[in-house]
Design a protein around this motif. Structure first.
Motif, short mmCIF file in Angstrom:
data_model
loop_
_atom_site.label_atom_id
_atom_site.label_comp_id
_atom_site.label_asym_id
_atom_site.label_seq_id
_atom_site.Cartn_x
_atom_site.Cartn_y
_atom_site.Cartn_z
N UNK A 70 0.77 -1.24 0.07
CA UNK A 70 0.07 -0.05 0.17
C UNK A 70 0.64 1.18 -0.14
N UNK A 71 1.98 0.95 0.61
CA UNK A 71 3.05 2.39 0.48
C UNK A 71 4.12 2.20 -0.71
N UNK A 72 3.67 1.59 -1.75
CA UNK A 72 4.33 1.53 -2.98
C UNK A 72 5.67 0.88 -2.94
N UNK A 73 5.48 -0.03 -2.06
CA UNK A 73 6.87 -1.16 -2.06
C UNK A 73 6.52 -2.40 -2.37
N UNK A 74 7.40 -3.04 -3.05
CA UNK A 74 7.01 -4.46 -3.18
C UNK A 74 8.17 -5.28 -2.55
N UNK A 75 7.77 -5.88 -1.15
CA UNK A 75 9.02 -6.41 -0.57
C UNK A 75 9.29 -7.80 -0.94
N UNK A 76 10.26 -8.46 -0.79
CA UNK A 76 10.83 -9.57 -1.06
C UNK A 76 10.17 -10.46 0.29
N UNK A 77 9.37 -11.41 0.10
CA UNK A 77 8.99 -12.07 1.20
C UNK A 77 9.35 -13.75 1.22
N UNK A 78 10.17 -14.05 2.23
CA UNK A 78 10.61 -15.43 2.50
C UNK A 78 9.68 -16.20 3.41
N UNK A 79 9.19 -17.22 3.14
CA UNK A 79 8.25 -17.95 3.59
C UNK A 79 9.29 -19.03 4.57
N UNK A 80 9.49 -18.71 5.77
CA UNK A 80 10.49 -19.60 6.53
C UNK A 80 9.82 -20.95 6.86
N UNK A 81 8.57 -21.21 6.89
CA UNK A 81 7.84 -22.38 7.21
C UNK A 81 7.90 -23.33 5.81
#
Length: 106
Positions: free
Chosen positions: A33-44
């Protein structure tokens, strides 16, 4: 743990998450929503996930997910991110990583 350090530095905004964590999802949506595309690492879903989780806890991340890194630096978990956002300090940290200048500021 070298893997966490490497992954945390690969992109400007990185979230270590669990696929079943609603707070992780909420923080990820906030960044989008703030204009950032985070890199998400699903540790599970990572074979080294348990070790990564222990390492994040040793770094001081309460939870230990979501663990948010901005510019390779640990910001913290949901409480720290929301405190920064409500205090007006999150947007300046995210500015170098925003997709465009006309993002929503709410």
């Amino acid at each position: 743990m070298e893997k966490v350090t490497r992954l945390a530095s690969e992109k400007g905004v990185v979230i270590f998450s669990k696929s079943t964590c609603c707070l992780c999802y909420t923080v990820s949506i906030l960044f989008r929503d703030l204009g950032v595309q985070p890199e998400v690492h699903e540790i599970d879903q990572d074979p080294e996930g348990l070790e990564m989780e222990r390492y994040l806890a040793r770094l001081g991340c309460t939870g230990p997910v979501p663990a948010v890194f901005i510019g390779g630096n640990l910001v913290g978990s949901t409480n720290e991110v929301m405190s920064l956002h409500l205090g007006g300090a999150l947007l300046p940290l995210l500015a170098p990583y925003q997709d465009h200048a006309d993002h929503a500021l709410s």
